[in-house]
Design a protein around this motif. Structure first.
Motif: not given
Lengths: 327, 456
Positions: B16-22, B34-43
């Protein structure tokens, strides 16, 4: 080495073997008095007499069957078809009796016979006289199928075919009989059945081609070299058994394959090579395997149509550039 | 037609991933790339790239939300388009597992007209025309783009990409219809993929487990809550899962050796004097250990190996890729120095420092922390004399490195000052037996006690 025409190399092979083994005889239409329709057996009647060089009536089914019976009884016949188009009227003998006899008799009979003669299109001969039969005969278990492209291979492989205890279909070409090249005159010169020849080495693309198509492949390789690509050319020499290892080894190196085969495309030798290579070297392919073949139509008669019908150097170069992603 | 954007699988182990920033707002025009958002993964924190054109119609989840891969997170389409069906589906499969979500969402929503649902065709239609296609019905991470569509690549390109851990979704194809061919993957590797990892089994980025030294506090004021709650981060979940799996599936045993590092310390000082004069990277003592282990591993193939029960084999790696545990704020991670046996000390030093810095800023590419064949963990800087580490699966061993200490030693019957360092090898007994591990440690010791060998 001696420089011989293809027909002379084949004659040398038969003559040497017949001198060596009295059980070998040659039978076919006009092989004796007329010296053979394409002069392959020229002078052999004089040397071996009418007991061993025999003119048959125009009855392929009959003399092919006669040959098989003789082979079952210990002789080693060479049956010449004036062309392999005429082998179709002897089909039952060639595809049913010759290859199945050893199996059906539980090993009591072997059929050491060679069916030889010209195969494939040869200019303006019309559809019925332009058939390529190598894929057809290769489909029957029990038959070996040999199709050399140069005189030296012709000699070495025909001698091996005559000595083989299984039935061998030996495919020549009207258009190559006059081709001259160096031929080994080493004593007892034989080439094993089932071994391909790497005629030219290269790292960029592999071309596989037998019989007449081989010469197209070599010319295409020259043209590719001018464009900066090194093609590896492999002549399988034997269609069955096929030396797939040599081909796979090459494709593992080049990652690309174009097969040139003047037969019609459906279920052709090119199809079989393509299947076996994708099966064994899938992970090494950087492009789809392409084929250069005659189209899926009867052979035409008009010379311009015949030119368009037969595989050529331009088409081969074009397919090579496609798999090289160079166009 | 509106296009659903789903949580992509951004690493081998991601679930699963955390949507850290839109980075874009609803109503913004979106172009492919285009970069939509940043996603925090386990790594790592990674960019979520758009592969479609249109308007960002809806952000389905908010910043900080954690969702399984495949779940709907946004919708792109035409201004004013009705997307209620898509959103309903998103609700329905909220709790469903990732694969089901991918199927649900993609099936009724084929790509824009010019692309008539290619993945469905490929899967269902027998490829009788001799075209190169594979008919893998399930999404294969290495062969699909972020939206689960099949990427066209030659078999050879796929194989090379796999061997080098190159993500095909990030390679541009130059062949017909955008097919990725050998030269494209090679160009991508050239551009800056690190040297290839040896194998492609599931990789184990996480490192050694170390007891975290949390100072317990006894000053809880009576009027405050007895504890503080914190969400478990992706990285912590991965560490928990992988190391627990390692400890219960790999029978560990431990070998400790005390190494005389007097010469190695002196050598390092000499080398660093030179390095300073010549403006080269300074060498840490850990770099000497990295190199020693890498050389020793070449002579002890079972220590540079993996026990792979699913494949029914013990895999002895031909190359040596050293994982080096780095502590970062959220946990720890093991960047990989590839082919360390073939690299000089300066190169190892420079690469290790660079990887560690980027690990701390969570800026590592997956291929930079995957594929280790052996791992080291160093707590010497914290004054730890010796400790035992949990093996970083699927490695067959890990080396736990203690501090360098000044200690009295007995030499020729006399007590003299000496420099010693204790290292402890944790071994997976399914691959490494006691004698094998001991011989490996002896090699490591030889290299460190006669460190000139490291320069050869």
């Amino acid at each position: 080495m001696a420089t011989l025409q293809f027909r002379e190399a084949l004659r040398a092979a038969m003559t040497e073997e017949m001198e060596r083994d009295d059980d070998i005889f040659l039978i076919g239409e006009e092989v004796a008095e007329y010296d053979g329709a394409y002069k392959v057996s020229k002078g052999m009647l004089d040397q071996f007499g009418s007991r061993r060089v025999i003119d048959s009536p125009i009855s392929e089914l009959g003399f092919a069957g006669l040959g098989i019976g003789a082979a079952m009884n210990g002789l080693r016949p060479i049956v010449e078809f004036m062309t392999f188009n005429f082998s179709f009227v002897a089909f039952d003998q060639v595809i049913n009796n010759a290859p199945n006899m050893q199996y059906m008799s539980g090993g009591q009979f072997t059929v050491p016979i060679v069916f030889r003669g010209p195969n494939g299109a040869a200019g303006q001969l019309g559809a019925t006289h332009s058939n390529s039969t190598e894929a057809l005969y290769s489909t029957f278990p029990g038959l070996k199928v040999v199709a050399p492209s140069i005189p030296d291979d012709g000699k070495g492989l025909l001698k091996t075919a005559i000595r083989d205890d299984d039935p061998v279909v030996f495919l020549e070409s009207e258009l190559m009989y006059g081709m001259k090249d160096e031929v080994s005159d080493a004593e007892d010169y034989t080439i094993p059945i089932g071994s391909a020849r790497v005629a030219r080495e290269g790292d960029d693309v592999t071309l596989v081609a037998h019989s007449k198509s081989y010469h197209i492949a070599m010319d295409a390789a020259d043209e590719l070299e001018e464009r900066g690509y090194e093609a590896e050319v492999i002549d399988p020499r034997t269609i069955k058994p096929l030396d797939i290892e040599t081909i796979v080894e090459s494709v593992v190196k080049t990652n690309r394959l174009v097969v040139i085969d003047e037969s019609n495309p459906f279920a052709s030798v090119a199809s079989e090579v393509t299947h076996q290579v994708q099966d064994r070297a899938f992970d090494y392919l950087d492009a789809p395997i392409l084929r250069v073949t005659a189209p899926d139509t009867p052979a035409p008669y008009a010379p311009n149509l015949m030119d368009a019908y037969m595989p050529g150097v331009d088409e081969t170069v074009d397919k090579c550039l496609q798999v090289l992603y160079a166009k | 037609m509106a296009t659903p954007i789903e949580m992509p699988k951004l690493s081998d182990t991601m679930e699963e991933g955390v949507l850290s920033a839109w980075l874009m707002d609803e109503g913004d025009q979106v172009s492919s790339g285009d970069i939509l958002a940043q996603v925090e993964t386990d790594k790592a924190t990674m960019d979520l790239e758009a592969f479609d054109e249109g308007v960002l119609l809806k952000k389905v989840i908010g910043e900080g939300d954690s969702v399984p891969i495949g779940q709907l997170i946004a919708v792109i389409g035409e201004e004013g388009e009705d997307i209620s069906d898509l959103l309903d589906e998103g609700d329905d499969d909220g709790a469903a597992d990732a694969e089901a979500a991918v199927e649900d969402a993609t099936e009724p929503e084929p790509e824009p007209e010019e692309e008539p649902a290619p993945e469905v065709d490929v899967a269902d239609e027998p490829a009788g025309d001799g075209q190169l296609r594979e008919r893998t019905p399930e999404p294969v991470p290495a062969g699909t783009d972020a939206e689960g569509r099949r990427i066209k690549a030659s078999p050879l390109a796929r194989r090379i990409a796999q061997e080098h851990d190159v993500d095909l979704a990030r390679v541009d194809g130059s062949g017909p219809e955008g097919r990725i061919v050998r030269r494209d993957v090679e160009a991508r590797i050239e551009e800056g993929e690190p040297a290839p990892p040896p194998e492609r089994e599931e990789r184990a980025p996480e490192p050694a487990p170390q007891p975290t030294a949390e100072a317990p506090t006894y000053e809880l004021p009576d009027d405050e809550a007895p504890y503080a709650s914190e969400d478990i981060s992706q990285m912590r979940k991965t560490i928990a899962r992988r190391l627990a799996q390692s400890k219960y599936s790999a029978p560990h045993f431990y070998l400790t050796v005390d190494i005389d590092v007097e010469d190695a310390v002196a050598l390092r000082e000499d080398l660093n004097e030179l390095a300073e004069e010549q403006g080269r990277a300074k060498i840490s003592f850990n770099d000497l250990i990295t190199k020693s282990c890498a050389l020793a591993l070449k002579d002890h193939p079972y220590v540079n190996a993996a026990y792979l029960p699913d494949e029914g084999e013990i895999r002895k790696y031909n190359r040596v890729h050293m994982g080096i545990a780095v502590a970062i704020d959220e946990g720890l991670i093991t960047p990989v120095v590839r082919d360390a046996d073939r690299k000089g000390l300066t190169e190892i030093a420079r690469e290790t420092r660079e990887l560690a810095e980027r690990a701390r800023s969570r800026d590592l590419e997956p291929e930079e922390f995957e594929g280790a064949t052996f791992t080291t963990s160093n707590l010497g800087m914290f004054g730890i004399e010796e400790f035992t580490a949990i093996i970083n699966p699927p490695n067959s061993a890990i080396l736990a490195i203690g501090e360098i200490r000044d200690t009295p030693v007995v030499e020729d019957g006399e007590v003299v000052p000496g420099k010693r360092m204790k290292v402890t090898l944790s071994c997976d007994h399914r691959v490494v037996d006691g004698a094998t591990g001991a011989q490996f440690l002896d090699s490591v010791r030889s290299y460190l006690e006669e460190p000139m060998n490291l320069l050869l």
